[in-house]
Design a protein around this motif. Sequence first.
Motif: not given
Length: 217
Positions: A21-47
């Motif tokens: 769960g930590v990584w979803k929080e980090i991904d949302i924050a990291f992408l948000g700081e760069r103006g990029i929308e987080y999508h739930d399929d990211l974890q599936e892509k990098i699994e």
Amino acid sequence: MFHQIKAVIFDLDGTLVDSMGVWKEIDIAFLGERGIEYHDDLQEKIEGMSFTETAVFCKEHYRLKESVEELKAIWNQMAENKYRYEIQPKAGALEFLEALKKRGMKMGIATSNSKELIQAVNDAWHFDEYMSCIVTSCSVKKGKPSPDVYLEAARQLGADPSECLVFEDIVKGIEAGKNAGMKVCAIEDVYSFAQREKKKEISDYYIETYDDILKVW
């Protein structure tokens, strides 16, 4: 489960510690700081990808200006305190490691995570006191589902792959263990619950928690 097994190899995230769960929080924050929308399929892509492979993917996929090494450093910084102070072991994990140690079982970790975050979680929970080796996917040719990280762990443990039992929480990790010629026990994790039936199908064993094993020992 342990018939003719000489070594047990654990994945880390979602297997020994409740950290997915930590990584979803980090991904949302990291992408948000760069103006990029987080999508739930990211974890599936990098699994299953190594820390380095994930950085390469994100740099190319999101066209990020940072270098691969800079991305890894940023993620380590964002996650370090969480791994050191917040993340907890999976239910029964420490007791299970102690039970294996008393039985003289060789143990190792084979993880996609970074050596910096492994150090942080070891500072907190001392998994390294039980492990004869800790191998990261960044130190081998390919991440999971390729067998490389598990084969290297077996080599360092001095065990034939057929003598190894792997504990994993995600499909690509289970596939990595099976591709290495090892037996695999899947463990339930809330962040891979959608994979539950697939995990049961492709693994040799399935447990909800390590207590499932401890209560019959």
